[in-house]
Motif scaffolding. Structure first.
Motif, PDB file in Angstrom:
ATOM      1  N   ILE A  52       0.823  -1.211   0.000  1.00  0.00           N
ATOM      2  CA  ILE A  52       0.000   0.000   0.000  1.00  0.00           C
ATOM      3  C   ILE A  52       0.859   1.265   0.000  1.00  0.00           C
ATOM      4  O   ILE A  52       0.420   2.332  -0.436  1.00  0.00           O
ATOM      5  N   GLY A  53       2.107   1.136   0.454  1.00  0.00           N
ATOM      6  CA  GLY A  53       3.012   2.288   0.446  1.00  0.00           C
ATOM      7  C   GLY A  53       3.352   2.784  -0.947  1.00  0.00           C
ATOM      8  O   GLY A  53       3.849   3.897  -1.115  1.00  0.00           O
ATOM      9  N   ASN A  54       3.060   1.966  -1.975  1.00  0.00           N
ATOM     10  CA  ASN A  54       3.377   2.344  -3.357  1.00  0.00           C
ATOM     11  C   ASN A  54       2.226   3.066  -4.063  1.00  0.00           C
ATOM     12  O   ASN A  54       2.373   3.439  -5.231  1.00  0.00           O
ATOM     13  N   VAL A  55       1.104   3.245  -3.389  1.00  0.00           N
ATOM     14  CA  VAL A  55      -0.026   3.931  -4.027  1.00  0.00           C
ATOM     15  C   VAL A  55       0.308   5.415  -4.180  1.00  0.00           C
ATOM     16  O   VAL A  55       0.661   6.079  -3.202  1.00  0.00           O
ATOM     17  N   PRO A  56       0.209   5.974  -5.400  1.00  0.00           N
ATOM     18  CA  PRO A  56       0.503   7.401  -5.601  1.00  0.00           C
ATOM     19  C   PRO A  56      -0.393   8.274  -4.737  1.00  0.00           C
ATOM     20  O   PRO A  56      -1.553   7.920  -4.469  1.00  0.00           O
ATOM     21  N   LEU A  57       0.140   9.391  -4.325  1.00  0.00           N
ATOM     22  CA  LEU A  57      -0.566  10.286  -3.399  1.00  0.00           C
ATOM     23  C   LEU A  57      -1.943  10.683  -3.933  1.00  0.00           C
ATOM     24  O   LEU A  57      -2.925  10.714  -3.176  1.00  0.00           O
ATOM     25  N   HIS A  58      -2.066  10.962  -5.228  1.00  0.00           N
ATOM     26  CA  HIS A  58      -3.336  11.444  -5.774  1.00  0.00           C
ATOM     27  C   HIS A  58      -4.426  10.363  -5.807  1.00  0.00           C
ATOM     28  O   HIS A  58      -5.604  10.674  -5.990  1.00  0.00           O
ATOM     29  N   LEU A  59      -4.032   9.089  -5.617  1.00  0.00           N
ATOM     30  CA  LEU A  59      -5.018   8.008  -5.592  1.00  0.00           C
ATOM     31  C   LEU A  59      -5.363   7.566  -4.165  1.00  0.00           C
ATOM     32  O   LEU A  59      -6.321   6.832  -3.959  1.00  0.00           O
ATOM     33  N   GLN A  60      -4.562   8.019  -3.212  1.00  0.00           N
ATOM     34  CA  GLN A  60      -4.782   7.608  -1.823  1.00  0.00           C
ATOM     35  C   GLN A  60      -6.119   8.108  -1.282  1.00  0.00           C
ATOM     36  O   GLN A  60      -6.755   7.432  -0.464  1.00  0.00           O
ATOM     37  N   SER A  61      -6.563   9.270  -1.750  1.00  0.00           N
ATOM     38  CA  SER A  61      -7.836   9.821  -1.268  1.00  0.00           C
ATOM     39  C   SER A  61      -9.002   8.929  -1.687  1.00  0.00           C
ATOM     40  O   SER A  61      -9.982   8.776  -0.946  1.00  0.00           O
TER      41      SER A  61
END
Length: 444
Positions: free
Chosen positions: A245-254
């Protein structure tokens, strides 16, 4: 003609192939289910007592490398290990089918198929399923826990966590067994009879993130030919394991945070909210607290997923488990390749305990399988595991290294009963290089 009482599932992206297969197989087998959509596999496995699956290797136009077939093959193995899988492919993609055979597929069928060959292959698969006996959920004994205090503590906590639905974050280096621990928690939980869906977020293309996780409506994009459930819907009633889960891009985390908070999804191309009842397990090998501190990972998402944190130790930090873990894998691969169980002498065991195992449990598993495939001996050496003495003791002085070299040569010569060619192969040397070392150590 009496039909065989069994349930078959056929997956292919070509409707005409499915119609032809169904027409043939319905005359010989009681129940034949077909689908063009591999994402329906979890649902179909839950709803029907499927014993054999005919699995096509390619599903999307322009993607003909067979990787989708291999991906779904592995998913089926996780969800229903008893089910036998027959791969379907064209002559041009036999190599990919052979890769599937190595992973455990019973056979492959070339398209267009020979009817008699297809029928016989399926009948043999049904027999093999029934030889294995009824499928049961894994018990704690199916998992290797180990006796190191650090790993015992993790599994004790996992036993407590499994009785609840709390969001759990699993930390650990690559290869430490994060997937195995997540599966263990699911199998000990009240959701054990429901799906366990694994999503490798690290390998998920950004463009496919929403459609894979949340699903999509027919017409939502060019290749969206029918309504399709995402991974969260597939896991309804069970557990979803979001790996890396640490590899999820910031803009998709929301978007991920919104689902975890609302426990509902909206498919791409729809406005309808679909509730999902899932237990959420996550994992990462990154320093996620540092990622939060550096603003690379949302703090609110971090606090949502880490109600409980389980940290898996590296294998080098639990050396007392190395020898018994090796025996665990040796037995697994002896069973898989139907060969007698080889032994490991005390010297080799001691040296393997000193080895750093940078790839952790995954590296050991791979090296044990390599040894079981390549060695015909009833006793395994360091060379069989593909490990050199220098990799274990890189800082020894010259005198020690010379003695290690001499001992390795003596062992190889004894094992080959004096055959220079075999001893050289065992040591990874040419015949000429071995002759020079025999002279150097006065072993001729």
């Amino acid at each position: 003609m009496k039909k065989t009482q069994t349930t078959l599932l056929i997956l292919d992206d070509n409707e005409e192939i499915l119609i032809a297969a169904r027409m043939l197989l319905k005359r010989h087998f009681e129940t034949v289910i077909t689908t063009v959509n591999p994402k329906k596999i979890p649902e179909l496995l839950n709803e029907h007592p499927i014993e054999v699956i005919l699995l096509d290797m390619n599903y999307r136009l322009g993607y003909e490398d067979g990787k989708e077939g291999i991906f779904w093959f592995k998913e089926i193995q996780k969800m229903a290990p008893k089910v036998q899988i027959i791969l379907m492919t064209s002559y041009a993609h036999i190599e990919t089918a052979v890769e599937g055979i190595k992973l455990g597929a019973i056979d492959y069928i070339l398209k267009p198929w020979n009817n008699e060959v297809l029928l016989q292959t399926i009948k043999e698969a049904v027999k093999l399923v029934r030889k294995k006996g009824p499928e049961v959920a894994p018990t704690p004994a199916s998992f290797f826990k180990g006796r190191a205090a650090s790993i015992q503590k993790v599994y004790q906590m996992a036993d407590r966590v499994s009785k609840t639905d709390v969001n759990t974050l699993i930390l650990g280096e690559n290869g430490t067994g994060k997937y195995v621990l997540a599966q263990y928690i699911h199998e000990q939980s009240a959701r054990r009879e429901q799906p366990f869906i694994h999503v490798d977020l690290g390998s998920l293309n950004e463009n496919l993130f929403e459609s894979e996780l949340f699903g999509y409506a027919k017409g939502a994009f060019t290749d969206a030919k029918q309504d399709t459930a995402g991974r969260f819907e597939m896991a309804h009633g069970g557990t979803i394991f979001l790996d890396e889960i640490g590899n999820v891009p910031l803009h998709l985390q929301s978007k991920l945070l919104q689902i975890i908070q609302s426990k509902s999804v909206i498919r791409l191309g729809e406005s309808k909210t679909r509730p999902v009842d899932v237990r959420i397990l996550t994992a990462t090998n990154s320093d996620i607290e540092l990622e939060v501190e550096q603003k690379h990972f949302r703090e609110d998402l971090y606090y949502r997923i880490n109600t409980v944190v389980l940290s898996l130790p590296a294998l080098r930090a639990r050396k007392e488990d190395i020898s018994s873990l090796m025996d665990f894998f040796l037995q697994q691969y002896a069973d898989k390749y139907q060969r007698s169980l080889p032994s490991i002498d005390n010297y080799t065991r001691e040296e393997l305990t000193k080895y750093d195992w940078k790839g952790n449990i995954r590296e050991m598993q791979n090296r044990v399988e390599r040894a079981m495939i390549l060695s015909d001996s009833d006793q395994l050496t360091l060379a069989d595991f593909g490990i050199s003495q220098l990799a274990i003791s890189p800082y020894q002085d010259e005198a020690s290294l010379q003695e290690i070299e001499r001992i390795s040569i003596v062992k190889a010569m004894d094992k080959s009963q004096g055959n220079i060619s075999q001893a050289a192969l065992e040591l990874g040397l040419s015949r000429a290089a071995l002759y020079r070392r025999l002279e150097k150590h006065n072993l001729k």
